[in-house]
Design a protein around this motif. Sequence first.
Motif, PDB file in Angstrom:
ATOM      1  N   THR A 118      45.739 -29.503  -3.132  1.00  0.00           N
ATOM      2  CA  THR A 118      46.353 -30.202  -4.243  1.00  0.00           C
ATOM      3  C   THR A 118      45.879 -31.645  -4.354  1.00  0.00           C
ATOM      4  O   THR A 118      45.569 -32.281  -3.339  1.00  0.00           O
ATOM      5  CB  THR A 118      47.894 -30.169  -4.113  1.00  0.00           C
ATOM      6  N   PHE A 122      50.003 -35.591  -6.780  1.00  0.00           N
ATOM      7  CA  PHE A 122      50.393 -34.701  -7.877  1.00  0.00           C
ATOM      8  C   PHE A 122      51.745 -34.090  -7.547  1.00  0.00           C
ATOM      9  O   PHE A 122      51.963 -33.568  -6.449  1.00  0.00           O
ATOM     10  CB  PHE A 122      49.363 -33.599  -8.096  1.00  0.00           C
ATOM     11  N   PRO A 123      52.701 -34.137  -8.484  1.00  0.00           N
ATOM     12  CA  PRO A 123      54.087 -33.710  -8.199  1.00  0.00           C
ATOM     13  C   PRO A 123      54.263 -32.193  -8.218  1.00  0.00           C
ATOM     14  O   PRO A 123      54.608 -31.613  -9.244  1.00  0.00           O
ATOM     15  CB  PRO A 123      54.887 -34.378  -9.318  1.00  0.00           C
ATOM     16  N   LEU A 124      54.041 -31.546  -7.096  1.00  0.00           N
ATOM     17  CA  LEU A 124      54.260 -30.108  -6.989  1.00  0.00           C
ATOM     18  C   LEU A 124      55.697 -29.822  -6.586  1.00  0.00           C
ATOM     19  O   LEU A 124      56.315 -30.591  -5.844  1.00  0.00           O
ATOM     20  CB  LEU A 124      53.307 -29.500  -5.961  1.00  0.00           C
ATOM     21  N   SER A 125      56.219 -28.690  -7.047  1.00  0.00           N
ATOM     22  CA  SER A 125      57.572 -28.275  -6.696  1.00  0.00           C
ATOM     23  C   SER A 125      57.689 -28.015  -5.198  1.00  0.00           C
ATOM     24  O   SER A 125      56.896 -27.262  -4.622  1.00  0.00           O
ATOM     25  CB  SER A 125      57.928 -27.002  -7.465  1.00  0.00           C
ATOM     26  N   LYS A 126      58.677 -28.618  -4.569  1.00  0.00           N
ATOM     27  CA  LYS A 126      58.890 -28.398  -3.140  1.00  0.00           C
ATOM     28  C   LYS A 126      59.272 -26.954  -2.863  1.00  0.00           C
ATOM     29  O   LYS A 126      58.909 -26.387  -1.834  1.00  0.00           O
ATOM     30  CB  LYS A 126      59.963 -29.356  -2.617  1.00  0.00           C
ATOM     31  N   TYR A 128      58.206 -24.378  -4.560  1.00  0.00           N
ATOM     32  CA  TYR A 128      56.983 -23.582  -4.640  1.00  0.00           C
ATOM     33  C   TYR A 128      56.178 -23.711  -3.350  1.00  0.00           C
ATOM     34  O   TYR A 128      55.716 -22.712  -2.787  1.00  0.00           O
ATOM     35  CB  TYR A 128      56.125 -24.026  -5.834  1.00  0.00           C
ATOM     36  N   SER A 180      44.045 -30.213 -10.565  1.00  0.00           N
ATOM     37  CA  SER A 180      45.276 -30.595  -9.875  1.00  0.00           C
ATOM     38  C   SER A 180      45.583 -29.733  -8.666  1.00  0.00           C
ATOM     39  O   SER A 180      46.193 -30.189  -7.701  1.00  0.00           O
ATOM     40  CB  SER A 180      46.467 -30.521 -10.848  1.00  0.00           C
ATOM     41  N   SER A 323      55.480 -23.356 -14.762  1.00  0.00           N
ATOM     42  CA  SER A 323      56.509 -24.376 -14.513  1.00  0.00           C
ATOM     43  C   SER A 323      57.116 -24.277 -13.132  1.00  0.00           C
ATOM     44  O   SER A 323      57.781 -25.214 -12.679  1.00  0.00           O
ATOM     45  CB  SER A 323      57.615 -24.276 -15.573  1.00  0.00           C
ATOM     46  N   ILE A 325      55.373 -24.244 -10.508  1.00  0.00           N
ATOM     47  CA  ILE A 325      54.494 -25.012  -9.634  1.00  0.00           C
ATOM     48  C   ILE A 325      54.758 -26.502  -9.771  1.00  0.00           C
ATOM     49  O   ILE A 325      54.795 -27.243  -8.791  1.00  0.00           O
ATOM     50  CB  ILE A 325      53.019 -24.696  -9.945  1.00  0.00           C
ATOM     51  N   SER A 326      54.934 -26.939 -11.024  1.00  0.00           N
ATOM     52  CA  SER A 326      55.142 -28.365 -11.268  1.00  0.00           C
ATOM     53  C   SER A 326      55.820 -28.553 -12.613  1.00  0.00           C
ATOM     54  O   SER A 326      55.692 -27.714 -13.515  1.00  0.00           O
ATOM     55  CB  SER A 326      53.792 -29.106 -11.251  1.00  0.00           C
ATOM     56  N   GLU A 327      56.532 -29.653 -12.771  1.00  0.00           N
ATOM     57  CA  GLU A 327      57.129 -29.988 -14.056  1.00  0.00           C
ATOM     58  C   GLU A 327      56.063 -30.392 -15.060  1.00  0.00           C
ATOM     59  O   GLU A 327      56.286 -30.347 -16.270  1.00  0.00           O
ATOM     60  CB  GLU A 327      58.144 -31.121 -13.888  1.00  0.00           C
TER      61      GLU A 327
END
Length: 391
Positions: A118, A122-126, A128, A180, A323, A325-327
Motif C-alpha cells: 500500500t 493511504f487511508p486503508l480500512s483497519k 479490511y 494506491s 468501499s 478497502i478505503s473511504e
Amino acid sequence: MGSISKSIIQFSLDLMSNIRSTERDKNTSISPLSISATLCLLLLGSNEDTARQIEQCLHLPESQMQLKDERRGFGKLCGNKMKKEEVADVHSQFRELLYKLNSPKTGSVLTIANAAFTQMNFPLSKDYLRNAEDFYQAKVETVDFQDDKARQQINSWVEEKTQGKITNLLSENSLDISTSLILINATYFKGFWKSKFKEENTTTAPFYTSKDSEILVPMMRQNAKFNLGIIEEIEAQIIELPYETEDLCMCIILPNEVDGLQKMEKQITAESVLKWTDPGFLTSTRLELQLPRFQIEMNYDLSQNLMNMGMVDAFSQQKANLSGISEIGLYLSKVVHKCFIEINEEGTEAAAGTAAVIIPKSLNIFKVDHPFVCFIKHKDTILFHTMVYSP
C-alpha cells in the motif's frame, strides 16, 4: 472444501476458454488458485454490484451469492465496519484451504503467499487489513509507488516466494504514480514423482501438433502401475501420476484423436473434472507411459479476460465499489499473471504470481504424443491448469 474447490475448477475452465478464444493452438498455463486468491482479496473489500460480479466470475458457492449486499464486504455494516465472524463464508473456506495447502509436507514443497503493498499514508480500512491478514495471511507492507524501487521490491518478494521462477511480474512503467494498493499472490510447487523416470530411458520422439505436422521432443518413458480411466463421453483417457506427497498428483487427459483437444475442452466441466479425477473412477493398470519433458512460461494481462467473464464494474472508475478497502473511491487498474511449469524425469516444478493493481478513481500404452491438458491437483483443489500444444 468441496464448494470452493468446484468454484476454482469452474473459474479455471472459464478463464482458460476465454484466453484461448484468441490463442488457439498455443500453449496456455495458469494458476487458478493464485488468481482466485488475489480476486478474493479484492472481494473482501468490495460491495454491491462490484462484489456480485466478482462472485459470479469466480463461481462462488450459492451460500455466498445469497447473502445480502451489506454482508458481501465491509462497506455498509456497523458504520463501515464489520465483525470478523460476519464475513461471508467463502473467505472462511479459503482460509481453511490455504491452511491445508501450506501445511508441512514430505517429498514436496507447496507454498502460497499473499500480500498487500500500500502507498504510504493511504487511508486503508483497519477492518479490511485485519481480515485480509486473518483469512488470507496477507502481510501488509507500506511503499512509495512514486519511486520505481517499490515495483522492484514487489518483484523481489514474488521472486523470493517462487524460488526465483517468477521474475519481473510487474514490468517497467506498469504502475502509475497514482497507484494506491497492489494485492499479490505468489504460489510455488515442487514435487517429485512417486515413480520417477530414468534419464537413460528418455529419447527423442515425435509429438504430433496436428494430423499433418510433428516436432521432435525429449520423450520420457517408464513401465509402472498407474491409475487409468476411460472417458467415453469425450473420447479420451485420463491418467494419474502421483507425487511422493500424499494427496498431490498430476492428472493428464489425452484425447483419442490427435486433433481432439479443441473439441474435448468444450465438454469439460467442473463436475466432470471432479468425477474423472475421483479415485473411484480410475483403475490401477500396468502400462508403458510416454510423457514429453517440457517447460512453459506464460505472461498475461487478464484485465480484458475478466471483464469478458462479467467482472466489469471493478475496472470502472464510475461504477467500482471497493468501499470496504478505503473511504476513498478506488477501482481496479489491471490484473497481471505469470505462470511457470517444468516437467522432467524427477518431477514437476511450477510457480505463479498474480497482481491486482488498484488505483483511486479518477491404456497398455499411454503415449502423450499430441496436444493435451493437465492439472496439478491437491485433493481439495486445482493448483495449476495447463494446455500443451507444443512442448
